[in-house]
Design a protein around this motif. Structure first.
Motif, PDB file in Angstrom:
ATOM      1  N   ASN A 134       0.819  -1.207   0.000  1.00  0.00           N
ATOM      2  CA  ASN A 134       0.000   0.000   0.000  1.00  0.00           C
ATOM      3  C   ASN A 134       0.854   1.259   0.000  1.00  0.00           C
ATOM      4  O   ASN A 134       0.473   2.275  -0.580  1.00  0.00           O
ATOM      5  CB  ASN A 134      -0.933   0.006   1.211  1.00  0.00           C
ATOM      6  CG  ASN A 134      -2.133  -0.904   1.007  1.00  0.00           C
ATOM      7  OD1 ASN A 134      -2.518  -1.190  -0.130  1.00  0.00           O
ATOM      8  ND2 ASN A 134      -2.724  -1.367   2.101  1.00  0.00           N
ATOM      9  N   LYS A 179       1.878   1.839  -3.543  1.00  0.00           N
ATOM     10  CA  LYS A 179       0.687   2.297  -4.271  1.00  0.00           C
ATOM     11  C   LYS A 179       0.443   3.779  -4.010  1.00  0.00           C
ATOM     12  O   LYS A 179       0.243   4.574  -4.948  1.00  0.00           O
ATOM     13  CB  LYS A 179      -0.538   1.483  -3.841  1.00  0.00           C
ATOM     14  CG  LYS A 179      -1.857   2.038  -4.344  1.00  0.00           C
ATOM     15  CD  LYS A 179      -3.034   1.275  -3.750  1.00  0.00           C
ATOM     16  CE  LYS A 179      -4.359   1.935  -4.111  1.00  0.00           C
ATOM     17  NZ  LYS A 179      -5.509   1.225  -3.525  1.00  0.00           N
ATOM     18  N   ASN A 180       0.464   4.189  -2.754  1.00  0.00           N
ATOM     19  CA  ASN A 180       0.218   5.594  -2.413  1.00  0.00           C
ATOM     20  C   ASN A 180       1.323   6.490  -2.953  1.00  0.00           C
ATOM     21  O   ASN A 180       1.058   7.623  -3.387  1.00  0.00           O
ATOM     22  CB  ASN A 180       0.104   5.744  -0.903  1.00  0.00           C
ATOM     23  CG  ASN A 180      -1.142   5.088  -0.341  1.00  0.00           C
ATOM     24  OD1 ASN A 180      -2.137   4.920  -1.047  1.00  0.00           O
ATOM     25  ND2 ASN A 180      -1.102   4.693   0.930  1.00  0.00           N
ATOM     26  N   TYR A 182       3.043   6.142  -5.729  1.00  0.00           N
ATOM     27  CA  TYR A 182       2.860   6.414  -7.160  1.00  0.00           C
ATOM     28  C   TYR A 182       1.551   7.145  -7.451  1.00  0.00           C
ATOM     29  O   TYR A 182       1.467   7.882  -8.444  1.00  0.00           O
ATOM     30  CB  TYR A 182       2.995   5.114  -7.958  1.00  0.00           C
ATOM     31  CG  TYR A 182       4.448   4.755  -8.145  1.00  0.00           C
ATOM     32  CD1 TYR A 182       5.220   5.396  -9.110  1.00  0.00           C
ATOM     33  CD2 TYR A 182       5.069   3.830  -7.323  1.00  0.00           C
ATOM     34  CE1 TYR A 182       6.562   5.106  -9.266  1.00  0.00           C
ATOM     35  CE2 TYR A 182       6.417   3.530  -7.461  1.00  0.00           C
ATOM     36  CZ  TYR A 182       7.158   4.176  -8.434  1.00  0.00           C
ATOM     37  OH  TYR A 182       8.491   3.895  -8.574  1.00  0.00           O
ATOM     38  N   ASN A 183       0.557   6.964  -6.622  1.00  0.00           N
ATOM     39  CA  ASN A 183      -0.640   7.790  -6.774  1.00  0.00           C
ATOM     40  C   ASN A 183      -0.297   9.261  -6.522  1.00  0.00           C
ATOM     41  O   ASN A 183      -0.759  10.154  -7.242  1.00  0.00           O
ATOM     42  CB  ASN A 183      -1.729   7.334  -5.807  1.00  0.00           C
ATOM     43  CG  ASN A 183      -2.458   6.089  -6.293  1.00  0.00           C
ATOM     44  OD1 ASN A 183      -2.355   5.706  -7.459  1.00  0.00           O
ATOM     45  ND2 ASN A 183      -3.202   5.452  -5.401  1.00  0.00           N
ATOM     46  N   ASN A 184       0.515   9.514  -5.500  1.00  0.00           N
ATOM     47  CA  ASN A 184       0.937  10.889  -5.211  1.00  0.00           C
ATOM     48  C   ASN A 184       1.861  11.431  -6.298  1.00  0.00           C
ATOM     49  O   ASN A 184       1.794  12.617  -6.645  1.00  0.00           O
ATOM     50  CB  ASN A 184       1.629  10.954  -3.851  1.00  0.00           C
ATOM     51  CG  ASN A 184       0.663  10.843  -2.691  1.00  0.00           C
ATOM     52  OD1 ASN A 184      -0.500  11.222  -2.802  1.00  0.00           O
ATOM     53  ND2 ASN A 184       1.129  10.312  -1.565  1.00  0.00           N
ATOM     54  N   SER A 189       1.252  -2.060 -12.851  1.00  0.00           N
ATOM     55  CA  SER A 189       1.585  -1.116 -11.792  1.00  0.00           C
ATOM     56  C   SER A 189       0.767  -1.451 -10.551  1.00  0.00           C
ATOM     57  O   SER A 189      -0.303  -2.073 -10.650  1.00  0.00           O
ATOM     58  CB  SER A 189       1.285   0.325 -12.241  1.00  0.00           C
ATOM     59  OG  SER A 189       1.437   1.243 -11.164  1.00  0.00           O
ATOM     60  N   SER A 243      -0.294   1.046  -8.768  1.00  0.00           N
ATOM     61  CA  SER A 243      -1.097   2.261  -8.611  1.00  0.00           C
ATOM     62  C   SER A 243      -2.389   2.164  -9.417  1.00  0.00           C
ATOM     63  O   SER A 243      -2.367   2.116 -10.646  1.00  0.00           O
ATOM     64  CB  SER A 243      -0.288   3.482  -9.075  1.00  0.00           C
ATOM     65  OG  SER A 243      -1.122   4.612  -9.225  1.00  0.00           O
ATOM     66  N   ASP A 244      -3.515   2.140  -8.726  1.00  0.00           N
ATOM     67  CA  ASP A 244      -4.798   2.078  -9.425  1.00  0.00           C
ATOM     68  C   ASP A 244      -5.035   3.321 -10.265  1.00  0.00           C
ATOM     69  O   ASP A 244      -5.617   3.252 -11.355  1.00  0.00           O
ATOM     70  CB  ASP A 244      -5.939   1.878  -8.424  1.00  0.00           C
ATOM     71  CG  ASP A 244      -5.960   2.921  -7.316  1.00  0.00           C
ATOM     72  OD1 ASP A 244      -4.900   3.522  -7.018  1.00  0.00           O
ATOM     73  OD2 ASP A 244      -7.038   3.135  -6.733  1.00  0.00           O
ATOM     74  N   GLN A 245      -4.558   4.460  -9.804  1.00  0.00           N
ATOM     75  CA  GLN A 245      -4.762   5.701 -10.550  1.00  0.00           C
ATOM     76  C   GLN A 245      -3.905   5.741 -11.811  1.00  0.00           C
ATOM     77  O   GLN A 245      -4.342   6.235 -12.855  1.00  0.00           O
ATOM     78  CB  GLN A 245      -4.481   6.891  -9.645  1.00  0.00           C
ATOM     79  CG  GLN A 245      -5.468   7.015  -8.497  1.00  0.00           C
ATOM     80  CD  GLN A 245      -5.191   8.204  -7.594  1.00  0.00           C
ATOM     81  OE1 GLN A 245      -4.581   9.188  -8.003  1.00  0.00           O
ATOM     82  NE2 GLN A 245      -5.641   8.113  -6.353  1.00  0.00           N
ATOM     83  N   GLU A 246      -2.667   5.223 -11.730  1.00  0.00           N
ATOM     84  CA  GLU A 246      -1.833   5.148 -12.929  1.00  0.00           C
ATOM     85  C   GLU A 246      -2.473   4.234 -13.978  1.00  0.00           C
ATOM     86  O   GLU A 246      -2.512   4.573 -15.169  1.00  0.00           O
ATOM     87  CB  GLU A 246      -0.444   4.622 -12.575  1.00  0.00           C
ATOM     88  CG  GLU A 246       0.454   5.634 -11.910  1.00  0.00           C
ATOM     89  CD  GLU A 246       1.857   5.092 -11.683  1.00  0.00           C
ATOM     90  OE1 GLU A 246       2.793   5.914 -11.550  1.00  0.00           O
ATOM     91  OE2 GLU A 246       2.039   3.854 -11.624  1.00  0.00           O
ATOM     92  N   LEU A 283      -3.567  -3.918 -13.034  1.00  0.00           N
ATOM     93  CA  LEU A 283      -3.232  -3.557 -11.663  1.00  0.00           C
ATOM     94  C   LEU A 283      -2.737  -4.819 -10.964  1.00  0.00           C
ATOM     95  O   LEU A 283      -3.526  -5.656 -10.537  1.00  0.00           O
ATOM     96  CB  LEU A 283      -4.470  -2.984 -10.949  1.00  0.00           C
ATOM     97  CG  LEU A 283      -4.290  -2.543  -9.498  1.00  0.00           C
ATOM     98  CD1 LEU A 283      -3.328  -1.366  -9.401  1.00  0.00           C
ATOM     99  CD2 LEU A 283      -5.643  -2.186  -8.882  1.00  0.00           C
TER     100      LEU A 283
END
Length: 268
Positions: A2, A5-6, A8-10, A83, A85-88, A109
């Motif tokens: 996590n 993940k956070n 790469y989201n950031n 990745s 990262s869900d947002q990527e 993902l």
């Protein structure tokens, strides 16, 4: 995972406004001799490292910058980007539709520690293996996932020997690294084939030590203000970690290497 993940989201949020919602590289740019080669995927293409057909896995694909470049360059190539990262991944899938590359690019993902055996003709991992919580297990999975005769290409910041100092600990904290891996960590790949190395360190853009120290002080201040809720900046720790990495390069503690191995033997 996590934390990664956070991170790469950031990182996506930090870069989102800069490129007008197009895909952008998340890796280093190089001071390379040929000005046409301004990113690492272009360098691999120029060196003939990428097969012209088959299936390539782009580990840590970001928002698809390299995945799209490979697919556009080689029309008989299918490229899979993964990745944490869900947002990527959401961004990359949207870009894939806009670029008309459906069917030739796919984005998933998932972790590169959960790959199917004998599935890829080439695996490219640029600055992503560093996030492995267990490098030995990750290399086993990668060696199993590449087809016999296929190759694994890892581009990574590598320590010549174990680094245990404040700068390395801070970078590991900010970038969610178990440790900064040394070349010895990658030697287990010798079991599947000969390892080739190319040193790109001289092409890494590193400012002078004084400027690096000033950046570190700025990074520490930014993180402190964010923690005190004086100035919201979720990417402050990412930036600070980058400054500490610059410090390690300035002190010649890191090398930037292309590590390539062709699977000619059994998997690990």
């Amino acid at each position: 995972m996590n934390g990664v993940k956070n991170l790469y989201n950031n990182l996506l949020a930090l870069n989102e406004s800069r490129k007008n919602r197009n895909s952008f590289p998340i890796h280093k740019s190089l001071n390379y001799e040929d000005e046409r080669i301004n990113n690492l995927y272009a360098l691999l293409i120029e060196q003939g490292a990428i097969p012209a057909k088959g299936v390539v896995l782009d580990c840590g694909c970001g928002v698809g910058f390299g995945t799209f470049l490979l697919a556009k360059t080689f029309v008989n190539l299918n490229v899979v980007g993964i990745s944490l990262s869900d947002q990527e991944i959401a961004w990359a899938k949207n870009q894939c539709i806009e670029k008309g590359l459906q069917g030739r690019c796919d984005f998933e993902l998932r972790s590169f520690d959960s790959l199917e055996p004998n599935s890829y003709d080439c695996i490219v991992a640029i600055e992503s293996v560093k996030h492995s919580p267990n490098i030995s297990q990750t290399l086993i999975v990668l060696s199993n996932a590449v087809k016999p005769g296929g190759k694994i290409i890892i581009i990574e910041d590598v320590a010549e020997k174990s680094i245990q100092n404040f700068a390395s600990r801070r970078q590991c904290q900010d970038w969610h690294l178990a440790e900064i891996f040394t070349l010895d960590h990658y030697k287990q790949l010798e079991k599947i084939g000969d390892i080739e190395q190319k040193d790109l360190t001289k092409y890494v853009k590193t400012p002078g030590i004084f400027l690096v120290i000033m950046r570190i002080l700025f990074g520490e201040l930014a993180v402190m203000l964010h923690k005190l809720r004086i100035k919201k900046n979720p990417g402050a720790s990412i930036t600070r970690g980058g400054f500490y990495q610059e410090f390690l390069y300035a002190r010649h503690k890191l090398k930037y290497l292309i590590i390539t191995v062709k699977r000619v033997g059994a998997s690990l």
